[in-house]
Motif scaffolding. Structure first.
Motif, PDB file in Angstrom:
ATOM      1  N   TRP A   1       0.872  -1.029  -0.116  1.00  0.00           N
ATOM      2  CA  TRP A   1       0.028  -0.002   0.036  1.00  0.00           C
ATOM      3  C   TRP A   1       0.981   1.162   0.003  1.00  0.00           C
ATOM      4  N   CYS A   2       0.406   2.407  -0.356  1.00  0.00           N
ATOM      5  CA  CYS A   2       1.139   3.676  -0.522  1.00  0.00           C
ATOM      6  C   CYS A   2       0.236   4.966  -0.554  1.00  0.00           C
ATOM      7  N   SER A   3       0.653   5.888  -0.042  1.00  0.00           N
ATOM      8  CA  SER A   3      -0.043   7.109  -0.212  1.00  0.00           C
ATOM      9  C   SER A   3       1.081   7.996  -0.529  1.00  0.00           C
ATOM     10  N   LYS A   4       1.062   8.742  -1.414  1.00  0.00           N
ATOM     11  CA  LYS A   4       2.312   9.772  -1.702  1.00  0.00           C
ATOM     12  C   LYS A   4       1.864  10.833  -2.655  1.00  0.00           C
ATOM     13  N   LYS A   5       2.344  12.081  -2.161  1.00  0.00           N
ATOM     14  CA  LYS A   5       2.215  13.300  -3.023  1.00  0.00           C
ATOM     15  C   LYS A   5       2.635  13.066  -4.418  1.00  0.00           C
ATOM     16  N   GLN A   6       1.740  13.635  -5.747  1.00  0.00           N
ATOM     17  CA  GLN A   6       2.634  13.388  -6.851  1.00  0.00           C
ATOM     18  C   GLN A   6       3.459  14.524  -7.020  1.00  0.00           C
ATOM     19  N   HIS A   7       4.483  14.148  -8.195  1.00  0.00           N
ATOM     20  CA  HIS A   7       5.637  15.053  -8.325  1.00  0.00           C
ATOM     21  C   HIS A   7       5.069  16.291  -9.135  1.00  0.00           C
ATOM     22  N   VAL A   8       4.403  16.279 -10.004  1.00  0.00           N
ATOM     23  CA  VAL A   8       3.810  17.411 -10.671  1.00  0.00           C
ATOM     24  C   VAL A   8       2.388  17.676 -10.289  1.00  0.00           C
ATOM     25  N   VAL A   9       1.832  19.129 -10.774  1.00  0.00           N
ATOM     26  CA  VAL A   9       0.561  19.509 -10.770  1.00  0.00           C
ATOM     27  C   VAL A   9      -0.102  18.879 -11.738  1.00  0.00           C
ATOM     28  N   ALA A  10      -1.381  18.140 -11.214  1.00  0.00           N
ATOM     29  CA  ALA A  10      -2.197  17.874 -12.380  1.00  0.00           C
ATOM     30  C   ALA A  10      -3.215  18.746 -12.677  1.00  0.00           C
ATOM     31  N   ARG A  11      -3.375  18.887 -14.012  1.00  0.00           N
ATOM     32  CA  ARG A  11      -4.180  20.067 -14.425  1.00  0.00           C
ATOM     33  C   ARG A  11      -5.952  19.637 -14.320  1.00  0.00           C
TER      34      ARG A  11
ATOM     35  N   ARG B   1      -2.562   9.298 -13.296  1.00  0.00           N
ATOM     36  CA  ARG B   1      -1.039   9.197 -12.335  1.00  0.00           C
ATOM     37  C   ARG B   1      -0.876   8.187 -11.278  1.00  0.00           C
ATOM     38  N   ALA B   2      -1.968   8.369 -10.728  1.00  0.00           N
ATOM     39  CA  ALA B   2      -2.289   7.227  -9.473  1.00  0.00           C
ATOM     40  C   ALA B   2      -2.087   5.988 -10.203  1.00  0.00           C
ATOM     41  N   LEU B   3      -2.973   5.578 -11.311  1.00  0.00           N
ATOM     42  CA  LEU B   3      -3.082   4.219 -12.011  1.00  0.00           C
ATOM     43  C   LEU B   3      -1.490   3.687 -12.382  1.00  0.00           C
ATOM     44  N   ALA B   4      -0.922   4.880 -13.133  1.00  0.00           N
ATOM     45  CA  ALA B   4       0.636   4.722 -13.323  1.00  0.00           C
ATOM     46  C   ALA B   4       1.461   4.232 -12.075  1.00  0.00           C
ATOM     47  N   HIS B   5       1.336   4.609 -11.196  1.00  0.00           N
ATOM     48  CA  HIS B   5       2.108   4.069 -10.001  1.00  0.00           C
ATOM     49  C   HIS B   5       1.554   2.820  -9.448  1.00  0.00           C
ATOM     50  N   CYS B   6       0.203   2.505  -9.763  1.00  0.00           N
ATOM     51  CA  CYS B   6      -0.183   1.096  -9.589  1.00  0.00           C
ATOM     52  C   CYS B   6       0.481   0.000 -10.703  1.00  0.00           C
TER      53      CYS B   6
END
Length: 202
Positions: free
Chosen positions: A162-172, A180-185
């Motif tokens: 499991w993971c909870s993490k702030k994304q590296h870039v600002v999502a528009r 982006r969350a799915l890419a981490h998965c």
């Protein structure tokens, strides 16, 4: 050597239904360390609908205490996926913690007080499908407007990552944040599949 009962602060209990892992003693010691053993328990680890900012509140006179508390909670999160988001969120204020941040952290301790026995359950499962749940909180950071992504990975019926993490870039958009969350998965699933393949488990 007998049955495993404790390993690096993680208590292990086994019966016919499965294997149970928790850190009840460690959590109790953590509460005692900060003088919170008599706190009134809370049902949730965080108040909903309120975004915490870096600039909120007065800077703490002793920031080392805050950092020590975060360090203790990070180790506790190894068996407590329910506090992962909060620990990640509060870790973002390590540089200049304030009394508002400490108040939010105290809420986590109140939650722990009422959930000392919570932990992981690992049961025998004939199903070895990898199932993932993912989500993102779009622009949840009031300081940088970056989104937070989280996921839980199950191998059969058992939670394994499991993971909870702030994304590296600002999502528009919220859609971009979700992708982006799915890419981490996808990255995590690929790693777990390669590990299973190496262990010769289909």
């Amino acid at each position: 050597m007998g049955n495993l009962s404790q390993f690096l602060g993680i208590e292990v209990y086994r019966d016919t239904t499965g294997l149970y892992l928790n850190q009840a003693k460690y959590a109790t010691d953590l509460l005692k360390k900060f003088g919170y053993e008599n706190l009134k328990p809370s049902l949730t680890p965080m108040a909903t609908g309120k975004l915490i900012s870096k600039a909120e509140g007065q800077v703490l006179k002793n920031p080392t205490l805050y950092r020590s508390a975060i360090g203790g909670l990070q180790y506790l999160a190894y068996t407590r996926s329910d506090i992962t988001y909060l620990v990640n969120k509060m870790s973002q204020f390590l540089q200049t913690p304030t009394d508002a941040h400490w108040k939010a952290l105290k809420r986590v301790f109140r939650y722990l007080k009422g959930t000392l026995k919570h932990g992981l359950v690992i049961r025998k499962s004939d199903n070895l499908d990898i199932i993932v749940f993912a989500d993102s909180d779009w622009a949840s950071c009031p300081d940088e407007r970056r989104s937070t992504a989280g996921y839980c990975v199950y191998l059969g019926d058992n939670l394994v990552s499991w993971c909870s993490k702030k994304q590296h870039v600002v999502a528009r958009s919220s859609t971009e944040a979700e992708y982006r969350a799915l890419a981490h998965c996808a990255s995590e699933i690929t790693w777990i599949q390669s590990l299973m393949k190496e262990l010769k488990i289909p």
